[in-house]
Design an enzyme around this catalytic site. Structure first.
Site, short mmCIF file in Angstrom:
data_model
loop_
_atom_site.label_atom_id
_atom_site.label_comp_id
_atom_site.label_asym_id
_atom_site.label_seq_id
_atom_site.Cartn_x
_atom_site.Cartn_y
_atom_site.Cartn_z
N LYS A 52 0.08 -1.13 10.04
CA LYS A 52 0.19 0.12 9.25
C LYS A 52 -0.36 1.29 10.06
O LYS A 52 0.25 2.36 10.15
CB LYS A 52 -0.55 -0.02 7.92
CG LYS A 52 0.19 -0.94 6.93
CD LYS A 52 -0.65 -1.33 5.72
CE LYS A 52 0.06 -2.39 4.89
NZ LYS A 52 -0.73 -2.98 3.82
N GLN A 96 -6.74 -2.70 1.23
CA GLN A 96 -5.99 -3.90 1.61
C GLN A 96 -6.42 -5.11 0.76
O GLN A 96 -7.61 -5.40 0.66
CB GLN A 96 -6.20 -4.19 3.11
CG GLN A 96 -5.41 -5.35 3.65
CD GLN A 96 -3.89 -5.11 3.63
OE1 GLN A 96 -3.41 -4.02 3.93
NE2 GLN A 96 -3.13 -6.14 3.26
N ASP A 119 -0.01 2.95 -2.52
CA ASP A 119 0.43 1.57 -2.73
C ASP A 119 1.09 1.42 -4.10
O ASP A 119 1.74 0.41 -4.38
CB ASP A 119 -0.77 0.60 -2.66
CG ASP A 119 -0.77 -0.23 -1.37
OD1 ASP A 119 0.29 -0.30 -0.72
OD2 ASP A 119 -1.83 -0.78 -1.03
#
Ligand code: NAP
Length: 290
Positions: A52, A96, A119
């Site tokens: 990412k 994460q 997200d």
């Protein structure tokens, strides 16, 4: 059979975003800035976050990686989240997953400012998505929808069977494809570990989204001819012939299923790269919303 080449499409999307970032910079504006919080040293999480961050660099985004110890307290993690929520230089950030067992994942995700929730895991964004309102759509289902769109696969009136009901893949993709939209307008069946006789459903599917995390679960005797197969699964399986000592395996028995399908995603190179591209797209959106 045609491959749904997520790597190729994601590179195209990244190029489109890079051009938008160039235009922003030419206008004297700062580029989008994505931050990622990584707790602990899980190998797979390190790989995902690493790619990412690298993708951000490729397309001209700023990025910040915040690495925290595995045994960090929940309060300290929350302090880091609040800092990012209040930092006007950060447009969006991700935490994460998975988090260590002593941390309440649900509580943490609810503390992310919904306007920075790139997200799309916050219940506020999930609710807006479910009502077909403008929101941050979780990156993986967003990537699946984009792949379907770019390959011009028709979804209206089709029977979609989704295997897996997680909040980050199965449930949102089932909502998106049943929305009154294009892609969308499908009739969706969502199956999971308590479903009796999964084959009964998969055999009638025109489009299958497989997201359960069991390598090679979907076999060719479970599908009808010409089905579209989207394999979300990513499992590391030991392979001592590889330099890293493992290979990545999807939830679909690719070699047999590809012979009966009209379109199929490879693993790796299918949904995975699309997920990253859509995270970047959400971050650009967050930047523009500011
Ligand atoms: P998850 O949270 O573990 O959910 C798995 C789902 O599969 C659950 O709903 C579970 O049912 C269902 N399931 C488990 N065993 C089953 C069985 N034997 N038959 C039918 N359903 C079964 O997983 P996830 O986060 O959605 O991830 C799924 C896979 O996608 C994993 O391999 C993950 O690594 C991968 N993934 C890939 C990406 C990407 O970018 N490509 C992104 C996210 C996830 P219950 O609800 O009843 O437990």
């Amino acid at each position: 059979m045609q491959l749904l080449d997520g790597k190729f499409i994601s590179n195209k999307i990244k190029e489109e975003i890079r051009e938008e970032v160039e235009a922003l910079k030419k206008n004297g504006e700062r580029p989008p800035h994505l931050a990622a919080i990584l707790v602990g040293n899980d190998g797979a999480s390190l790989t995902y976050v690493g790619s990412k961050v690298r993708s951000c660099e490729q397309i001209g985004f700023d990025s910040t990686l915040i690495k925290l110890d595995e045994d960090i307290s929940e309060d300290k993690l929350i302090a880091n989240i609040n800092k990012l929520n209040n930092d006007s230089d950060i447009d969006g950030f991700i935490v994460q997953l998975p988090l260590p067992k002593h941390i309440d994942e649900e509580k943490i995700l609810k503390l992310v400012d919904p306007s920075k929730d790139v997200d799309g895991f916050h219940p506020y964004n999930f609710g807006k998505m479910a009502q077909n309102l403008d929101s941050f759509i979780p990156a993986t289902p967003h990537g699946i929808v984009e792949l379907i769109k770019r390959y011009d696969i028709q979804t209206e009136g089709k029977h979609v069977v989704v295997i897996g009901r997680s909040n980050i893949v199965g449930r949102p993709i089932s909502i998106l494809l049943s929305n009154k939209s294009n892609p969308g307008n499908s009739t969706v069946t969502l199956v999971h570990s308590r479903t009796k006789d999964i084959s009964f459903y998969t055999k009638t599917a025109d489009i299958l989204v497989v997201a359960l995390g069991i390598p090679n679960f979907l076999k060719s005797d479970m599908i009808k001819k010409d089905v579209v197969v989207i394999d979300v699964g990513i499992t590391r399986v030991e392979d001592l012939t590889k330099e890293k000592g493992y290979k990545i395996v999807g939830d679909v028995d690719f070699e047999s299923v590809k012979l009966k399908s009209s379109f199929i995603t490879p693993v790796p190179g299918g949904v995975g790269p699309m997920t990253i591209a859509m995270l970047l797209k959400n971050t650009l959106k967050a930047r523009k919303n500011q």
